[in-house]
Design a protein around this motif. Sequence first.
Motif, PDB file in Angstrom:
ATOM      1  N   VAL A  13     -10.109  35.742   5.027  1.00 49.08           N
ATOM      2  CA  VAL A  13     -11.338  35.293   4.385  1.00 49.08           C
ATOM      3  C   VAL A  13     -11.069  35.137   2.895  1.00 49.08           C
ATOM      4  CG1 VAL A  13     -13.746  35.854   3.911  1.00 49.08           C
ATOM      5  CG2 VAL A  13     -12.706  36.516   6.093  1.00 49.08           C
ATOM      6  N   PRO A  14     -11.296  33.964   2.316  1.00 54.67           N
ATOM      7  CA  PRO A  14     -11.101  33.797   0.867  1.00 54.67           C
ATOM      8  C   PRO A  14     -12.005  34.743   0.084  1.00 54.67           C
ATOM      9  CG  PRO A  14     -11.329  31.676   1.962  1.00 54.67           C
ATOM     10  CD  PRO A  14     -11.663  32.716   2.991  1.00 54.67           C
TER      11      PRO A  14
ATOM     12  N   ILE B  36     -13.407  34.466  -2.779  1.00 56.82           N
ATOM     13  CA  ILE B  36     -14.546  33.875  -3.470  1.00 56.82           C
ATOM     14  C   ILE B  36     -15.764  33.751  -2.560  1.00 56.82           C
ATOM     15  CG2 ILE B  36     -13.931  31.501  -2.905  1.00 56.82           C
ATOM     16  CD1 ILE B  36     -15.306  32.788  -6.270  1.00 56.82           C
ATOM     17  N   THR B  37     -15.558  33.691  -1.233  1.00 50.36           N
ATOM     18  CA  THR B  37     -16.680  33.514  -0.311  1.00 50.36           C
ATOM     19  C   THR B  37     -17.541  34.767  -0.192  1.00 50.36           C
ATOM     20  OG1 THR B  37     -15.293  34.148   1.573  1.00 50.36           O
ATOM     21  CG2 THR B  37     -15.422  31.801   1.034  1.00 50.36           C
ATOM     22  N   ILE B  38     -16.986  35.928  -0.472  1.00 52.25           N
ATOM     23  CA  ILE B  38     -17.760  37.172  -0.356  1.00 52.25           C
ATOM     24  C   ILE B  38     -18.199  37.692  -1.718  1.00 52.25           C
ATOM     25  CG2 ILE B  38     -16.537  37.792   1.758  1.00 52.25           C
ATOM     26  CD1 ILE B  38     -14.981  39.855   0.146  1.00 52.25           C
TER      27      ILE B  38
END
Length: 275
Positions: free
Chosen positions: A116-117, A119-121
Amino acid sequence: MRYKKKWYKKVLLFLFFAAALIWTLVPVYIVISNSFRRTLDMKIMPPKLLFTPILSHYEKILTLDNFSKYFRNSAVIAVSVTALTILLGTLAAYGMKLFKSRLGQHLSNVLLGKMVPAITILIPLFMMMNRLKLTGTFAAPILAHSCMSLPFVTWLMASFIRDIPTELLESASVMGCSRMKAFWLIIVPLLKPAVASATILVMQTSWNELVFSLQLTNLKTYPLTVGVARYVGAVSVDWGKCSAAAAITMVPIIIVGFAMQKYLVSGMTAGAVKG
């Protein structure tokens, strides 16, 4: 004919490593040399190899700016993240060794946290930290960095612990050792190469991380990455301060790398024989 082939391969190998060494060292040299140059000398093209070194950039960041505070904040965050992730990751890997679970093995192999990148969280993580009133404290970046590094550390430790003979744990059980006592007396001494690798990688990641630190910290808890980023303005960049700060920032990671180097060359089998 064979001699010619071997000579040809050696030349190619030498050229490859020479190119890799130049590719790695030239940026480091530029940063370090610029930290001792005057601002006007940095803009001269091609740059001069011989110049009169100055220490004004280091004096500015160490006396006028809050660089020492940034350095301390980064040390607190990086050391805490490294210790926390190695401890929890090793215990999780040891648990997967004792309680063999197919689901646990599959989850440890896919490394969900790294897929999971980051920046997405960032936004939901910021909302959670803000709701818990942890933004602006050391706990926020420590928890964020630990969550991103823990899957990798667990996977790394599990790959090492998986190769430890089960007979060692069984013999410890026969001798009256509990599972936790066997963990500290048998597993931990055999994991020196894995701990050294995890220490270097996790500390380097936490030390160089900017995105989470920029959103989850404030003026009191800014780490080095945020402090150095403040030298980059909307109109101009203070290259002298940036170079001096970057040169100082390299030193701790280099020291940690050299300190852990001796443990990286030791194998698990050698540790088992010594034990």
